[in-house]
Design an enzyme around this catalytic site. Structure first.
Site, short mmCIF file in Angstrom:
data_model
loop_
_atom_site.label_atom_id
_atom_site.label_comp_id
_atom_site.label_asym_id
_atom_site.label_seq_id
_atom_site.Cartn_x
_atom_site.Cartn_y
_atom_site.Cartn_z
N ASN A 9 0.87 -1.18 0.00
CA ASN A 9 0.00 0.00 0.00
C ASN A 9 0.90 1.23 0.00
O ASN A 9 1.49 1.56 1.03
CB ASN A 9 -0.90 -0.03 1.25
CG ASN A 9 -1.76 1.21 1.35
OD1 ASN A 9 -1.89 1.97 0.39
ND2 ASN A 9 -2.36 1.42 2.52
N TRP A 10 0.99 1.88 -1.16
CA TRP A 10 1.90 3.02 -1.27
C TRP A 10 1.28 4.31 -0.73
O TRP A 10 1.92 5.36 -0.73
CB TRP A 10 2.36 3.20 -2.73
CG TRP A 10 3.26 2.10 -3.20
CD1 TRP A 10 3.87 1.15 -2.42
CD2 TRP A 10 3.68 1.83 -4.54
NE1 TRP A 10 4.63 0.31 -3.19
CE2 TRP A 10 4.53 0.70 -4.51
CE3 TRP A 10 3.41 2.41 -5.78
CZ2 TRP A 10 5.11 0.16 -5.66
CZ3 TRP A 10 3.99 1.88 -6.93
CH2 TRP A 10 4.84 0.76 -6.86
N LYS A 11 0.01 4.24 -0.34
CA LYS A 11 -0.69 5.40 0.24
C LYS A 11 -0.49 6.63 -0.66
O LYS A 11 -0.44 6.48 -1.87
CB LYS A 11 -0.20 5.66 1.66
CG LYS A 11 -0.20 4.40 2.52
CD LYS A 11 -0.06 4.71 3.97
CE LYS A 11 0.11 3.43 4.75
NZ LYS A 11 -0.05 3.60 6.16
N HIS A 97 -9.77 1.02 4.96
CA HIS A 97 -8.49 1.31 5.62
C HIS A 97 -8.72 2.30 6.75
O HIS A 97 -9.50 3.24 6.62
CB HIS A 97 -7.49 1.87 4.60
CG HIS A 97 -6.08 1.84 5.12
ND1 HIS A 97 -5.63 2.74 6.06
CD2 HIS A 97 -5.05 1.00 4.88
CE1 HIS A 97 -4.37 2.46 6.35
NE2 HIS A 97 -3.99 1.40 5.65
N GLU A 99 -7.02 4.69 7.82
CA GLU A 99 -6.73 6.11 7.52
C GLU A 99 -7.94 6.77 6.86
O GLU A 99 -8.13 7.97 6.98
CB GLU A 99 -5.47 6.20 6.63
CG GLU A 99 -4.23 5.94 7.46
CD GLU A 99 -3.04 5.42 6.67
OE1 GLU A 99 -3.06 5.45 5.44
OE2 GLU A 99 -2.08 4.96 7.33
N GLU A 169 -5.66 -5.00 10.69
CA GLU A 169 -4.68 -3.94 10.88
C GLU A 169 -5.00 -3.18 12.16
O GLU A 169 -5.82 -2.24 12.14
CB GLU A 169 -4.74 -2.96 9.70
CG GLU A 169 -4.45 -3.60 8.36
CD GLU A 169 -3.84 -2.59 7.39
OE1 GLU A 169 -2.69 -2.78 7.03
OE2 GLU A 169 -4.53 -1.63 7.05
N GLY A 175 1.94 2.44 10.80
CA GLY A 175 2.85 3.56 10.64
C GLY A 175 3.51 4.00 11.94
O GLY A 175 4.13 5.06 12.01
N SER A 214 3.11 -1.89 10.49
CA SER A 214 4.55 -1.81 10.70
C SER A 214 5.30 -3.11 10.36
O SER A 214 6.27 -3.47 11.03
CB SER A 214 4.87 -1.36 12.13
OG SER A 214 4.34 -0.07 12.36
N GLY A 235 2.71 -1.08 4.40
CA GLY A 235 2.69 0.33 4.04
C GLY A 235 4.10 0.83 3.85
O GLY A 235 4.73 0.62 2.81
N GLY A 236 4.66 1.50 4.87
CA GLY A 236 5.96 2.14 4.79
C GLY A 236 7.06 1.30 4.16
O GLY A 236 7.76 1.77 3.24
C1 PEP Z 1 -1.03 0.12 5.89
O1 PEP Z 1 -0.99 1.16 5.26
O2 PEP Z 1 -1.98 -0.62 5.70
C2 PEP Z 1 0.06 -0.21 6.82
C3 PEP Z 1 0.00 -1.35 7.44
O3 PEP Z 1 1.07 0.70 6.97
P1 PEP Z 1 2.49 0.46 7.72
O4 PEP Z 1 3.04 -0.83 7.20
O5 PEP Z 1 3.32 1.65 7.34
O6 PEP Z 1 2.21 0.39 9.19
#
Ligand code: PEP
Length: 253
Positions: A9-11, A97, A99, A169, A175, A214, A235-236
């Site tokens: 997930n590049w957000k 999600h 966010e 999640e 994040g 994470s 994500g990150g």
């Molecule tokens: C996500 O965006 O779904 C996520 C899990 O982000 P991160 O890995 O950065 O915590």
């Protein structure tokens, strides 16, 4: 053993050239043998769906959008339709999600509208669920998740469950650099699978639950070795070439 699923997930990151560079790197460095045991799905921003889609065509990697609207078309400024995503080559869409739930006010009912409409249009759904820190501290994790699932899947035929992947999640892990303990995450996954299989009357083996929060190349081994973790939503670390490829490699069965 079923194939594991790794979603990037590049957000709201990467301009088109940056997204193309990262995609080319992934395509050129992923081993054919990895894709035999791992499904890889990339979720870039809307503006990068087309260029990323062109690069991954015929590679076995699939394209995913980060959002969708629940109407066919019309006066919905700023929204994107399922047909538009299909036209760009998406086979998946992320819905629910945290966010979007907590920064943009998406409710369980809106998420349900998106899921029902996407499935009807033939998009496959990555359905994100998870509790906030205060809910975890109050021991409400499973209640929160059950409510998200119950409302989110309202009206969804269990025959369509092949087209849904659940992503657990925990919001406090996204994040933040804090990862759920692998055993703890696996136990929540087990409860999610049991609840969905009983509530929607489908075989537990059909329910795939990814972990997100994470995930990185250091913690992937301990997470992916858990029996109830069917893959990861990253994500990150998915923005970092080396880390993402290591996550894929470690996830091979
Ligand atoms: C996500 O965006 O779904 C996520 C899990 O982000 P991160 O890995 O950065 O915590």
């Amino acid at each position: 053993m079923a194939k594991r699923i790794i979603i990037a997930n590049w957000k709201m990151n990467l301009l088109r050239d940056e997204a193309k560079e990262l995609t080319n790197h992934i395509v050129n460095n992923i081993a054919v043998s990895d894709l035999k045991s791992v499904d890889v799905i990339l979720a870039p921003t809307f503006i990068c769906l087309e260029p990323v889609g062109e690069i991954i065509e015929n590679s076995g990697i699939e394209l995913c959008a980060q959002n969708v609207f629940w109407e066919e078309s019309g006066a919905y400024t700023g929204e994107i339709s399922a047909d538009m995503l299909l036209d760009l080559g998406c086979s998946w869409v992320i819905i629910g999600h945290s966010e979007r739930r907590y920064a943009l006010g998406e409710t369980n009912s809106m998420i349900n509208d998106k899921i029902v409409f996407s499935l009807k249009k033939g998009l496959k759904v990555v359905f994100c669920i998870g509790e906030r820190i205060e809910e975890k501290n109050q021991g409400k994790t499973l209640n929160v998740i059950k409510k998200q699932v119950e409302i989110g899947l309202n009206g969804v035929n269990n025959k369509l469950f092949d087209n849904i992947i659940f992503a657990y999640e925990p919001v406090w892990a996204i994040g933040t650099g804090i990862t759920a303990e692998p055993e703890q995450a696996s136990s929540v996954h087990g409860s999610i699978k049991k609840f969905i299989s009983e509530r929607f009357n489908c075989h537990i083996s059909k329910i795939r639950v990814l972990y997100g929060g994470s995930v990185n190349s250091d913690n992937i081994d301990s997470l992916i070795s858990q029996s109830n973790i069917d893959g990861v939503l990253v994500g990150g670390a998915s923005l970092d070439k080396k880390s993402f490829l290591e996550i894929i490699k470690s996830s091979g069965v």
